[in-house]
Design a protein around this motif. Structure first.
Motif, PDB file in Angstrom:
ATOM      1  N   PHE A 146     131.253  47.430 -18.124  1.00 24.83           N
ATOM      2  CA  PHE A 146     132.208  47.526 -19.237  1.00 24.83           C
ATOM      3  C   PHE A 146     131.873  48.726 -20.121  1.00 24.83           C
ATOM      4  CE2 PHE A 146     133.674  46.607 -23.530  1.00 24.83           C
ATOM      5  CZ  PHE A 146     134.996  46.217 -23.319  1.00 24.83           C
ATOM      6  N   SER A 147     130.623  48.845 -20.515  1.00 25.89           N
ATOM      7  CA  SER A 147     130.240  49.947 -21.395  1.00 25.89           C
ATOM      8  C   SER A 147     130.369  51.294 -20.686  1.00 25.89           C
ATOM      9  CB  SER A 147     128.801  49.749 -21.900  1.00 25.89           C
ATOM     10  OG  SER A 147     127.881  49.692 -20.827  1.00 25.89           O
ATOM     11  N   ARG A 148     130.107  51.310 -19.398  1.00 27.96           N
ATOM     12  CA  ARG A 148     130.198  52.559 -18.641  1.00 27.96           C
ATOM     13  C   ARG A 148     131.653  52.988 -18.443  1.00 27.96           C
ATOM     14  NH1 ARG A 148     127.212  51.049 -14.813  1.00 27.96           N
ATOM     15  NH2 ARG A 148     128.799  50.277 -13.372  1.00 27.96           N
ATOM     16  N   ASN A 149     132.545  52.014 -18.300  1.00 31.12           N
ATOM     17  CA  ASN A 149     133.933  52.326 -17.951  1.00 31.12           C
ATOM     18  C   ASN A 149     134.874  52.445 -19.139  1.00 31.12           C
ATOM     19  OD1 ASN A 149     133.187  52.259 -15.236  1.00 31.12           O
ATOM     20  ND2 ASN A 149     133.721  50.089 -15.002  1.00 31.12           N
ATOM     21  N   HIS A 150     134.351  52.263 -20.344  1.00 30.63           N
ATOM     22  CA  HIS A 150     135.235  52.321 -21.520  1.00 30.63           C
ATOM     23  C   HIS A 150     134.696  53.280 -22.574  1.00 30.63           C
ATOM     24  CE1 HIS A 150     138.073  49.191 -20.356  1.00 30.63           C
ATOM     25  NE2 HIS A 150     137.044  48.532 -19.844  1.00 30.63           N
ATOM     26  N   PRO A 151     134.769  54.575 -22.304  1.00 32.50           N
ATOM     27  CA  PRO A 151     134.315  55.558 -23.300  1.00 32.50           C
ATOM     28  C   PRO A 151     135.147  55.534 -24.570  1.00 32.50           C
ATOM     29  CG  PRO A 151     135.466  56.635 -21.476  1.00 32.50           C
ATOM     30  CD  PRO A 151     135.244  55.221 -21.060  1.00 32.50           C
ATOM     31  N   GLU A 152     136.370  55.002 -24.487  1.00 26.99           N
ATOM     32  CA  GLU A 152     137.221  54.951 -25.688  1.00 26.99           C
ATOM     33  C   GLU A 152     136.689  53.990 -26.744  1.00 26.99           C
ATOM     34  OE1 GLU A 152     139.053  51.827 -22.851  1.00 26.99           O
ATOM     35  OE2 GLU A 152     137.892  53.692 -22.739  1.00 26.99           O
ATOM     36  N   PHE A 153     135.721  53.144 -26.388  1.00 29.88           N
ATOM     37  CA  PHE A 153     135.163  52.187 -27.349  1.00 29.88           C
ATOM     38  C   PHE A 153     133.814  52.631 -27.910  1.00 29.88           C
ATOM     39  CE2 PHE A 153     137.555  48.822 -24.683  1.00 29.88           C
ATOM     40  CZ  PHE A 153     138.717  49.027 -25.426  1.00 29.88           C
ATOM     41  N   ARG A 154     133.465  53.878 -27.690  1.00 28.99           N
ATOM     42  CA  ARG A 154     132.156  54.339 -28.151  1.00 28.99           C
ATOM     43  C   ARG A 154     132.113  54.579 -29.664  1.00 28.99           C
ATOM     44  NH1 ARG A 154     129.340  58.389 -23.741  1.00 28.99           N
ATOM     45  NH2 ARG A 154     129.522  56.980 -21.949  1.00 28.99           N
ATOM     46  N   ILE A 155     130.903  54.432 -30.212  1.00 24.33           N
ATOM     47  CA  ILE A 155     130.658  54.795 -31.604  1.00 24.33           C
ATOM     48  C   ILE A 155     130.825  56.303 -31.752  1.00 24.33           C
ATOM     49  CG2 ILE A 155     128.843  54.985 -33.356  1.00 24.33           C
ATOM     50  CD1 ILE A 155     127.775  52.307 -32.453  1.00 24.33           C
ATOM     51  N   VAL A 156     131.425  56.698 -32.866  1.00 25.26           N
ATOM     52  CA  VAL A 156     131.631  58.113 -33.149  1.00 25.26           C
ATOM     53  C   VAL A 156     130.843  58.485 -34.397  1.00 25.26           C
ATOM     54  CG1 VAL A 156     133.326  59.903 -33.730  1.00 25.26           C
ATOM     55  CG2 VAL A 156     133.912  58.095 -32.086  1.00 25.26           C
ATOM     56  N   MET A 174     125.244  47.470 -27.424  1.00 24.64           N
ATOM     57  CA  MET A 174     125.763  47.806 -26.092  1.00 24.64           C
ATOM     58  C   MET A 174     125.632  49.302 -25.846  1.00 24.64           C
ATOM     59  SD  MET A 174     129.156  45.559 -25.370  1.00 24.64           S
ATOM     60  CE  MET A 174     129.450  44.008 -26.204  1.00 24.64           C
ATOM     61  N   LEU A 175     124.604  49.684 -25.127  1.00 25.02           N
ATOM     62  CA  LEU A 175     124.426  51.086 -24.756  1.00 25.02           C
ATOM     63  C   LEU A 175     125.407  51.452 -23.651  1.00 25.02           C
ATOM     64  CD1 LEU A 175     120.550  51.459 -24.781  1.00 25.02           C
ATOM     65  CD2 LEU A 175     122.166  52.260 -26.502  1.00 25.02           C
ATOM     66  N   ALA A 176     126.020  52.618 -23.804  1.00 22.78           N
ATOM     67  CA  ALA A 176     127.030  53.048 -22.841  1.00 22.78           C
ATOM     68  C   ALA A 176     126.499  54.070 -21.856  1.00 22.78           C
ATOM     69  CB  ALA A 176     128.241  53.622 -23.580  1.00 22.78           C
ATOM     70  N   ALA A 177     125.251  54.472 -22.015  1.00 21.10           N
ATOM     71  CA  ALA A 177     124.659  55.431 -21.080  1.00 21.10           C
ATOM     72  C   ALA A 177     123.153  55.293 -21.141  1.00 21.10           C
ATOM     73  CB  ALA A 177     125.071  56.856 -21.427  1.00 21.10           C
ATOM     74  N   GLU A 178     122.510  55.326 -19.987  1.00 18.34           N
ATOM     75  CA  GLU A 178     121.060  55.253 -19.895  1.00 18.34           C
ATOM     76  C   GLU A 178     120.577  56.388 -19.009  1.00 18.34           C
ATOM     77  OE1 GLU A 178     118.769  53.481 -21.197  1.00 18.34           O
ATOM     78  OE2 GLU A 178     119.569  51.579 -21.904  1.00 18.34           O
ATOM     79  N   LEU A 179     119.518  57.061 -19.420  1.00 21.43           N
ATOM     80  CA  LEU A 179     118.981  58.159 -18.634  1.00 21.43           C
ATOM     81  C   LEU A 179     117.956  57.669 -17.615  1.00 21.43           C
ATOM     82  CD1 LEU A 179     118.788  61.180 -18.073  1.00 21.43           C
ATOM     83  CD2 LEU A 179     117.083  61.351 -19.915  1.00 21.43           C
ATOM     84  N   PHE A 180     117.045  56.784 -18.051  1.00 20.38           N
ATOM     85  CA  PHE A 180     115.943  56.382 -17.182  1.00 20.38           C
ATOM     86  C   PHE A 180     116.056  54.940 -16.697  1.00 20.38           C
ATOM     87  CE2 PHE A 180     113.945  59.729 -19.886  1.00 20.38           C
ATOM     88  CZ  PHE A 180     113.839  60.674 -18.870  1.00 20.38           C
ATOM     89  N   THR A 181     116.976  54.155 -17.244  1.00 18.42           N
ATOM     90  CA  THR A 181     117.137  52.769 -16.792  1.00 18.42           C
ATOM     91  C   THR A 181     118.614  52.512 -16.505  1.00 18.42           C
ATOM     92  OG1 THR A 181     117.264  52.020 -19.100  1.00 18.42           O
ATOM     93  CG2 THR A 181     115.113  51.895 -18.000  1.00 18.42           C
ATOM     94  N   THR A 182     119.202  53.347 -15.687  1.00 22.39           N
ATOM     95  CA  THR A 182     120.627  53.199 -15.385  1.00 22.39           C
ATOM     96  C   THR A 182     120.930  51.863 -14.725  1.00 22.39           C
ATOM     97  OG1 THR A 182     120.207  54.434 -13.341  1.00 22.39           O
ATOM     98  CG2 THR A 182     121.100  55.666 -15.198  1.00 22.39           C
ATOM     99  N   GLU A 183     119.937  51.254 -14.064  1.00 21.99           N
ATOM    100  CA  GLU A 183     120.173  49.962 -13.429  1.00 21.99           C
ATOM    101  C   GLU A 183     120.456  48.864 -14.445  1.00 21.99           C
ATOM    102  OE1 GLU A 183     115.754  50.224 -14.194  1.00 21.99           O
ATOM    103  OE2 GLU A 183     117.243  51.555 -13.291  1.00 21.99           O
TER     104      GLU A 183
END
Length: 548
Positions: free
Chosen positions: A281-291, A267-276
């Motif tokens: 869910f991944s965009r709105n929940h930064p608290e669940f990101r890999i660290v 689950m990618l939480a950010a895309e540079l060239f394929t934002t569509e």
């Protein structure tokens, strides 16, 4: 080809919306070629065949390299059929190809009261095509009987055709169900026994979802033409009530082929060239990101969080409400699944009494600890699928795609040994490369599908035979929707369930017949005034491109 109808669709010169008739002369054959440029927008035309009974149909075509790296795409179907078949060929800029015709086998069919319909790829990325001739090969009653007997076999339907569910829409811009089904109709008389169709990319889906976010939701600007094609095509299909995977599923079921819904789990939480293609869910929940080890939050979600695992489980449950025969967990799309999130660190401290940031990141305790979260996800999937199987009164299969060695899988957080020990998967789809891994699979009575990743004719043969030797029940082709229209690939792929044929291909790979051209239209391409061309540049190429 000048006999095509309607005659009003034909022209002796280049004309928008018309097929161009080009006289040609080649070694042993001459006639009138039917051609269209990429932007011609030519209508479908019908070539009267005027024969009856069973025939093999062969197509002679020209793929001039003047079209640079873009492919020739020929769309064919017989009258009475709704769905086109494709012939795809990529020209090579520096080869003899552009001064040769190519002849390829298309299909066997009873041609009584049937003619040939020819179409152009006009949506998405349009393609040029030039058809020189159609050759019909009459079949004897004995050959017809053998052909029909072979088509009725089920033991050879061993090929698993993986489809990424998106690249063909990027490329072709499908907006009708018939165009969509061009992806699978060619499997009708082939060795394909299962289609594994990707329905998601993390929390982004290629269907209207109540759980994830359909690709393109909320976007009206795109980085690429392909991205725009996909979003606009999905929107158009959805407006017509057409869900791509549902349509493909119904169609392959009508051909006696199984259908697996494939889930791409990273689950990618950010895309540079394929934002569509990014889900809400991944965009709105930064608290669940890999660290990362140094504390940097990465643009990807972690399976250490139950909320992330449950999101993917909910997507799977949603799709299981459809008539799928199983699911395919594509773990290789993709790791990593867990990092140094606070919850993972605290869990590890509790279990081992040490902070994982203070030990080597390759410490086996830490590697296995991260894999435990993914294993818990696999357990939950097994429970979900078994519950649905019980409710439907039909066993649904759980296939998984890991890597080909136990060590490589553990490195990526995949504890395949535990999956096998606990019976969490029915089938593993992977390259049959590691003897220890193959022995582990066999010891746990798990089925093996030998996956081919690098799609070349040589690899289809090599991994196909390796798979047979390893006891594989099938041969999987990664994103088979990409190479399946190339005639030299399709000849092998459609017969990959016949071991005797694969063994024959190991001795000699199939190649299209080539015929040297002499002239096309008013252009002579068998003479040149340029005698000093580089050795690897055919003189005809200089003549054709520069007339030098």
């Amino acid at each position: 080809m000048s006999k095509c109808t309607p005659a009003s669709a034909l022209s002796t010169g280049r004309k928008k919306g018309h097929w161009c008739l080009l006289p040609y002369d080649a070694e042993g054959v001459s006639g009138t070629m039917l051609g269209a440029g990429e932007l011609t927008d030519a209508p479908d035309v019908t070539l009267p065949l005027g024969v009856s009974g069973w025939h093999g149909i062969h197509i002679g075509f020209w793929a001039p390299a003047i079209h640079e790296t873009r492919p020739t795409i020929i769309k064919l179907k017989l009258t009475g059929d709704d769905i086109f078949h494709r012939i795809w060929h990529q020209p090579d800029n520096l080869s003899w190809l552009q001064t040769e015709l190519r002849e390829t086998f298309w299909t066997y069919a009873d041609l009584t009261d049937r003619d040939l319909v020819i179409g152009q790829q006009k949506k998405g990325f349009p393609a040029a095509l030039h058809i020189a001739y159609v050759k019909l090969e009459p079949l004897s009653p004995e050959r017809v009987a053998a052909l029909e007997q072979d088509r009725s076999r089920t033991d050879t339907r061993r090929v698993v055709a993986l489809n990424d569910g998106c690249s063909f829409i990027h490329r072709d811009g499908c907006t009708t169900e018939e165009e969509l089904l061009e992806q699978v109709e060619l499997y009708r008389h082939s060795d394909v026994g299962t289609v594994s169709w990707a329905v998601n990319y993390g929390d982004a889906t290629n269907y209207p979802s109540n759980v994830g976010t359909m690709v393109g939701t909320g976007y009206d600007d795109f980085e690429t033409i392909g991205g725009r094609n996909m979003v606009e095509s999905l929107r158009t299909l959805t407006e017509q009530g057409i869900v791509p995977f549902e349509s493909a599923m119904r169609h392959v079921h009508s051909m006696g082929i199984k259908f697996h819904a494939q889930f791409r789990l990273g689950m990618l939480a950010a895309e540079l060239f394929t934002t569509e293609a990014q889900g809400a869910f991944s965009r709105n929940h930064p608290e669940f990101r890999i660290v990362d080890r140094d504390g940097t939050a990465l643009p990807k979600l972690s399976y250490a969080f139950p909320e992330v695992r449950n999101l993917m489980l909910s997507l799977i449950a949603e799709v299981l409400e459809h008539d799928v025969d199983g699911i395919d967990l594509c773990y290789i799309r993709g790791p990593m699944y867990v990092g140094y999130e606070a919850t993972a660190i605290e869990d590890f401290k509790h279990a081992h009494g040490v902070d994982p940031r203070e030990i080597d990141e390759k410490d086996e305790r830490w590697i296995r600890h991260k894999a435990d979260y993914v294993t818990q996800f696999a357990r939950d999937v097994r429970t979900l699928v078994d519950d649905v199987s019980t409710r439907r009164g039909k066993k649904l299969e759980v296939a998984a795609q890991p890597y080909w060695t136990e060590a490589l899988n553990l490195h990526h957080g995949l504890d395949v040994r535990t999956w096998l020990t606990e019976g969490l998967v029915d089938t593993l789809q992977m390259g049959p490369r590691d003897e220890a891994m193959l022995a582990l699979i066999k010891a746990h009575n798990c089925e093996l599908v030998a996956n081919v990743g690098a799609r070349t004719p040589e690899n289809y043969v090599k991994f196909g035979l390796d798979g047979y030797d390893a006891g594989a029940v099938g041969i999987g082709i990664w994103d088979m929707n990409v190479p399946q229209y190339n005639p030299e690939h399709w000849e092998i792929l459609r017969n990959l369930g016949h071991r005797d044929k694969v063994e024959a291909y190991a001795q000699s790979l199939p190649k299209m017949k080539t015929i040297k051209l002499k002239s096309v239209g008013e252009m002579d391409i068998c003479h040149t005034t340029n005698k000093d061309t580089p050795e690897n540049w055919p003189p005809e190429m200089i003549t054709q491109i520069t007339c030098g």
